[in-house]
Scaffold this motif. Structure first.
Motif, PDB file in Angstrom:
ATOM      1  N   HIS A  47       0.766  -1.274  -0.047  1.00 17.23           N
ATOM      2  CA  HIS A  47       0.135  -0.044  -0.136  1.00 17.23           C
ATOM      3  C   HIS A  47       0.768   1.157   0.036  1.00 17.23           C
ATOM      4  O   HIS A  47       0.641   2.024   0.667  1.00 17.23           O
ATOM      5  N   GLU A  48       2.068   1.063  -0.833  1.00 18.01           N
ATOM      6  CA  GLU A  48       2.821   2.374  -0.657  1.00 18.01           C
ATOM      7  C   GLU A  48       2.314   3.411  -1.603  1.00 18.01           C
ATOM      8  O   GLU A  48       2.882   4.739  -1.380  1.00 18.01           O
ATOM      9  N   PHE A  49       1.435   3.232  -2.560  1.00 25.63           N
ATOM     10  CA  PHE A  49       0.926   4.296  -3.396  1.00 25.63           C
ATOM     11  C   PHE A  49      -0.157   5.273  -2.781  1.00 25.63           C
ATOM     12  O   PHE A  49      -0.366   6.388  -2.979  1.00 25.63           O
ATOM     13  N   LYS A  80       4.793   7.091  -8.583  1.00 23.59           N
ATOM     14  CA  LYS A  80       4.180   7.252  -7.277  1.00 23.59           C
ATOM     15  C   LYS A  80       3.769   8.673  -7.318  1.00 23.59           C
ATOM     16  O   LYS A  80       2.645   9.069  -6.873  1.00 23.59           O
ATOM     17  N   SER A  81       4.714   9.459  -7.789  1.00 28.23           N
ATOM     18  CA  SER A  81       4.390  11.011  -7.641  1.00 28.23           C
ATOM     19  C   SER A  81       3.222  11.388  -8.683  1.00 28.23           C
ATOM     20  O   SER A  81       2.293  12.024  -8.127  1.00 28.23           O
ATOM     21  N   VAL A  82       2.929  10.660  -9.843  1.00 25.12           N
ATOM     22  CA  VAL A  82       1.837  10.980 -10.565  1.00 25.12           C
ATOM     23  C   VAL A  82       0.553  10.494  -9.716  1.00 25.12           C
ATOM     24  O   VAL A  82      -0.525  11.119 -10.051  1.00 25.12           O
ATOM     25  N   VAL A  83       0.663   9.210  -9.335  1.00 21.69           N
ATOM     26  CA  VAL A  83      -0.499   8.668  -8.555  1.00 21.69           C
ATOM     27  C   VAL A  83      -1.011   9.507  -7.438  1.00 21.69           C
ATOM     28  O   VAL A  83      -2.083   9.987  -7.187  1.00 21.69           O
ATOM     29  N   ALA A  84       0.045  10.263  -6.795  1.00 27.21           N
ATOM     30  CA  ALA A  84      -0.234  11.031  -5.629  1.00 27.21           C
ATOM     31  C   ALA A  84      -1.184  12.471  -6.309  1.00 27.21           C
ATOM     32  O   ALA A  84      -1.774  12.867  -5.659  1.00 27.21           O
TER      33      ALA A  84
END
Length: 532
Positions: free
Chosen positions: A98-100, A223-227
């Protein structure tokens, strides 16, 4: 909607589909969206200006043409396949943990602050020795006394109740099962679930190519894009009805496809010369935020509607940026420059590898100098995607990549709003009219009673045009269908006409070019039978 620009400062806005843009005289930032900062022109597409500027541009145009990579795994070379497999493995581990969606860890305390805290504690100890002694005495407290076995005396056994309680605790610990781990996260980008099917490969390859197949850097970007998408509430934004500020539909829009099937996004920032439209869009911070929100919504919806992320599909666009009337906008329109730069930065950070080709049209003379100034900050990959064309080369350049029937009429094509006689599916033919020559086209009519419909356009016109019907029968009379007349560059865009013939023959179209320049001619025809 852009791409691999070396990191410096925010670039000129060149694209929004990724969009992704009006150029400004500022140094460009690092990017993964191709639509972006201005690049090097192709040799055959020379921006108009004096001879010196043309020579400079020709010198700068020595870059290899960009060829779009395949999204089929079998077409990848071994190092790329290995990187994709490793990328998938890291993504799966991140989904399991669950890192995203997990909140970022708190930043570590600076080393200097930790050293200062330690010094303060040592100073306190030196100033208050009593406290130190008390702590030492407390730490040296005697251990609990264990009764020694005295000869002839039995050590008392623990009580039965104590034994039973211990057994119950032991049974409880043994019988309780550990809690099952939570299921992996489910993350989707542009409507494509990560690692769910083969469409995910096309998405992941965008991030890998944007980071030159450096897997860890690609994961950080993902990860940056998902955030960012979560923070911007992209999924909710896509479901909302599109609220278009009056006139913005003429600034950024999708129109037709290129010869390879890419959707074409046009950006005409010269429309902001309209003071009323400019005020409605950029006059205050709320309006600028609304414009940015509208632009991202426009981009996301068109990605879902026009792009196909299957291995054989098309998942990039062609961007056409019209620089007509742009000098004042670039240099003096502060609000526009800020908004487009902000939009461009979002595209660079969150929409990697979405532009297959970036075509700049109606390029002014000063753009050559500007391009020469910023070229050192662009990667070879980025520069290879850009094409430049001056005002007189705009239509000819667009026709290299987009069929004339797909090009809007204002840019020299045959596509018009409210078209009735012809549709974009009706293909056009291209021919060249030589300087100081007459050029004829013969359109056969093989059945009497049929109606021939045709549409013609000479890019830049400034030629004489006429049409006549010549019957097949010997001794028949030639009919003048359209009397020859001189058509100026600003008179008409395209000419449409029809002729119903009672006999067989041919329709002859004549173009008289008395100028010293060759002309590009495009035309299309169709025959309507009486039964239709």
């Amino acid at each position: 909607m852009a791409e691999e620009i070396k990191k410096t400062t925010t670039p000129a806005p060149e694209a929004p589909c990724a969009t992704e843009e009006v150029a400004v005289a500022e140094k460009p930032t690092s990017s993964d969206v191709d639509k972006e900062a201005p690049p090097q022109p192709a040799p055959e597409e020379v921006v108009e200006g004096d001879k010196k500027e043309k020579d400079e541009e020709k010198k700068m145009s020595e870059s290899a043409s960009f060829k779009e990579e395949s999204n089929k795994v079998d077409d990848l070379i071994d190092p790329e396949k290995k990187a994709l497999d490793e990328f998938k493995q890291l993504i799966q581990e991140a989904l399991n943990k669950h890192e995203f969606t997990a909140p970022p860890p708190p930043p570590p305390a600076p080393a200097k602050e930790e050293e200062e805290e330690e010094k303060k504690e040592e100073e306190k100890k030196e100033e208050d020795p009593k406290t130190t002694e008390e702590k030492t005495e407390t730490c040296e407290a005697p251990a609990a006394q264990v009764p020694e076995k005295v000869e002839g005396e039995a050590i008392p056994e623990p009580a039965a109740e104590t034994v039973e309680a211990a057994e119950e605790i032991k049974e409880t610990i043994v019988l309780e099962d550990p809690a099952p781990p939570p299921p992996p996260e489910e993350i989707s980008i542009w409507g494509v679930p990560l690692l769910a099917d083969e469409r995910s490969d096309a998405v992941l390859l965008k991030f890998l190519r944007a980071r030159e197949f450096k897997v860890k850097e690609a994961l950080t970007m993902l990860k940056s894009v998902v955030a960012w998408r979560k923070e911007f509430k992209i999924d909710e934004l896509v479901e909302e009805d599109e609220e278009v500020v009056g006139g913005l539909g003429k600034v950024v829009y999708i129109h037709g496809v290129d010869k390879e099937g890419h959707s074409v996004c046009y950006n005409a920032f010269g429309e902001f010369q309209d003071k009323e439209l400019y005020t409605k869009t950029f006059s205050d911070a709320d309006k600028r935020a609304k414009f940015l929100r509208w632009y991202i919504q426009f981009l996301e919806k068109n990605i879902r509607n026009h792009l196909d992320f299957t291995p054989e599909g098309t998942c990039t666009i062609v961007q056409v940026t019209d620089l007509k009337n742009s000098p004042g906008l670039l240099l003096f329109k502060k609000e526009l420059r800020q908004s487009t730069n902000q939009a461009l930065q979002l595209l660079q950070d969150n929409y990697p590898e979405f532009v297959a080709k970036q075509v700049f049209i109606n390029v002014p003379w000063w753009y050559v100098t500007y391009n020469r100034m910023i070229s050192p900050f662009l990667t070879q990959r980025t520069k290879s995607k850009f094409v430049f064309a001056g005002p007189t080369k705009t239509a000819e350049t667009l026709f290299k990549y987009i069929a004339p029937e797909q090009v809007p009429a204002q840019y020299g094509g045959l596509s018009k709003e409210g078209e009735e006689e012809f549709a974009t599916a009706d293909a056009a033919t291209e021919e060249t009219i030589k300087p100081a020559c007459k050029h004829t086209i013969e359109l056969p009519i093989t059945e009497g009673g049929t109606t021939l419909v045709w549409e013609v356009r000479v890019v830049g016109w400034d030629v004489s045009y006429g049409a006549e019907f010549v019957p097949s029968a010997e001794g028949g009379y030639t009919w003048i269908v359209q009397k020859s007349r001189k058509i100026g560059a600003a008179d008409e865009q395209s000419l449409s006409c029809s002729f119903k013939s009672g006999e067989t023959g041919k329709l002859v179209l004549t173009f008289d070019n008395q100028t010293s320049k060759k002309k590009k001619l495009v035309y299309r025809t169709k025959t309507i039978k009486p039964s239709e």
